[in-house]
Design an enzyme around this catalytic site. Structure first.
Site, PDB file in Angstrom:
ATOM      1  N   ASN A 159     -27.119  25.978  39.875  1.00 61.17           N
ATOM      2  CA  ASN A 159     -26.393  25.612  38.660  1.00 61.17           C
ATOM      3  C   ASN A 159     -27.116  26.039  37.385  1.00 61.17           C
ATOM      4  O   ASN A 159     -26.477  26.202  36.349  1.00 61.17           O
ATOM      5  CB  ASN A 159     -26.162  24.100  38.641  1.00 61.17           C
ATOM      6  CG  ASN A 159     -25.563  23.616  37.340  1.00 61.17           C
ATOM      7  OD1 ASN A 159     -24.388  23.822  37.071  1.00 61.17           O
ATOM      8  ND2 ASN A 159     -26.401  22.988  36.512  1.00 61.17           N
ATOM      9  N   TYR A 183     -23.653  37.227  29.848  1.00 65.58           N
ATOM     10  CA  TYR A 183     -23.248  36.061  30.623  1.00 65.58           C
ATOM     11  C   TYR A 183     -22.124  36.422  31.588  1.00 65.58           C
ATOM     12  O   TYR A 183     -22.132  36.015  32.758  1.00 65.58           O
ATOM     13  CB  TYR A 183     -22.805  34.956  29.664  1.00 65.58           C
ATOM     14  CG  TYR A 183     -22.476  33.642  30.322  1.00 65.58           C
ATOM     15  CD1 TYR A 183     -23.485  32.799  30.792  1.00 65.58           C
ATOM     16  CD2 TYR A 183     -21.156  33.220  30.448  1.00 65.58           C
ATOM     17  CE1 TYR A 183     -23.187  31.583  31.378  1.00 65.58           C
ATOM     18  CE2 TYR A 183     -20.847  32.000  31.026  1.00 65.58           C
ATOM     19  CZ  TYR A 183     -21.862  31.187  31.484  1.00 65.58           C
ATOM     20  OH  TYR A 183     -21.557  29.980  32.069  1.00 65.58           O
ATOM     21  N   THR A 210     -18.491  18.529  27.774  1.00 62.19           N
ATOM     22  CA  THR A 210     -19.907  18.198  27.821  1.00 62.19           C
ATOM     23  C   THR A 210     -20.439  18.144  26.389  1.00 62.19           C
ATOM     24  O   THR A 210     -19.740  18.497  25.436  1.00 62.19           O
ATOM     25  CB  THR A 210     -20.700  19.255  28.602  1.00 62.19           C
ATOM     26  OG1 THR A 210     -20.593  20.520  27.914  1.00 62.19           O
ATOM     27  CG2 THR A 210     -20.165  19.411  30.019  1.00 62.19           C
TER      28      THR A 210
END
Length: 254
Positions: free
Chosen positions: A92, A157, A192
């Site tokens: 993760n 990314y 988040t």
């Protein structure tokens, strides 16, 4: 095995990188609630310690930087020396970079790849042989919407998260004959602390995200966490090499 035991992780030991905050912490919490012993791995001890204290006695933390590839074997030895065999590895930990493609330097690109791809591979090399020897294990990746479609200003990314899909497919064909399943979750836009900071002051971007998400809301970290529990559990015993979007329909929305 019958419900609810088929979804139980009792007796499993899960190592979760980037487990101290956000989605990683949610995965750790859900796996803990499903009965697993969890090992949270990250660079910042304060965050890891806090997360472990909120879980309970089956939660532990280990400070480690996954970009230190030559220390991957040492981490595996530390964790297994304390907790026993690692039966589930959750890749993760990640590094994000928002920058125009033509302005992204080679060093910046490599920094993202080292965390998301090369460091992850080093950890798999350290842990998967034990799974193969025991003929049982589960490896999960946290992929991204950037794995599935084009998003501007995140070329490094996007490249890294797209690489995860190739790693899942290749690893699953190599390891699954030995009882090791390899899968990925592709979270959509999840609520988040990081996403709140990004969206609270950018209503236009938030409206765009919600507009292309059929459920018209952000997901919760636990939505990803429970998906991870499922993929790691006996209920998913015949599932390997798959990418599971947890995105409120964003990847199929228009």
């Amino acid at each position: 095995m019958r419900f609810p035991q088929i979804f139980s992780l009792e007796g499993e030991t899960a190592l979760i990188t980037g487990g101290g905050t956000g989605i990683g912490q949610a995965i750790a919490q859900c796996m803990y609630e499903a009965g697993a012993t969890v090992a949270l791995v990250g660079r910042r001890e304060e965050e890891l310690s806090r997360a472990v204290s909120e879980l309970g006695e089956r939660a532990h933390y280990f400070v480690h930087d996954i970009t230190e590839m030559d220390q991957a074997d040492r981490l595996a030895t530390r964790v297994e020396g304390k907790l026993g065999p690692i039966t589930c590895l959750v890749n993760n930990a990640g590094k994000h970079l928002k920058k125009a493609a033509l302005e992204t330097s080679t060093d910046e690109f490599l920094a993202v790849l080292n965390t998301n791809v090369i460091g992850t591979h080093a950890l798999i090399k350290a842990i998967a042989p034990g799974m193969v020897e025991r003929q049982k294990g589960s490896i999960l990746f946290t992929a991204s919407m950037a794995s599935l479609f084009g998003i501007p200003q995140v070329i490094a990314y996007s490249a890294a998260k797209s690489a995860h899909l190739g790693m899942v497919r290749s690893l699953s064909t190599e390891l699954s004959p030995n009882g090791v399943r390899v899968n990925a979750i592709a979270p959509g836009w999840i609520e988040t602390e990081m996403s709140r900071k990004a969206l609270d002051n950018d209503q236009a971007r938030k409206d765009k995200i919600l507009g292309r998400t059929p459920m018209h809301k952000l997901g919760q970290p636990s939505d990803v966490g429970w998906a991870a529990v499922y993929l790691a559990s006996p209920a998913a015993a015949f599932i390997t090499g798959t990418i599971l979007p947890v995105d409120g329909g964003a990847s199929i929305g228009f």
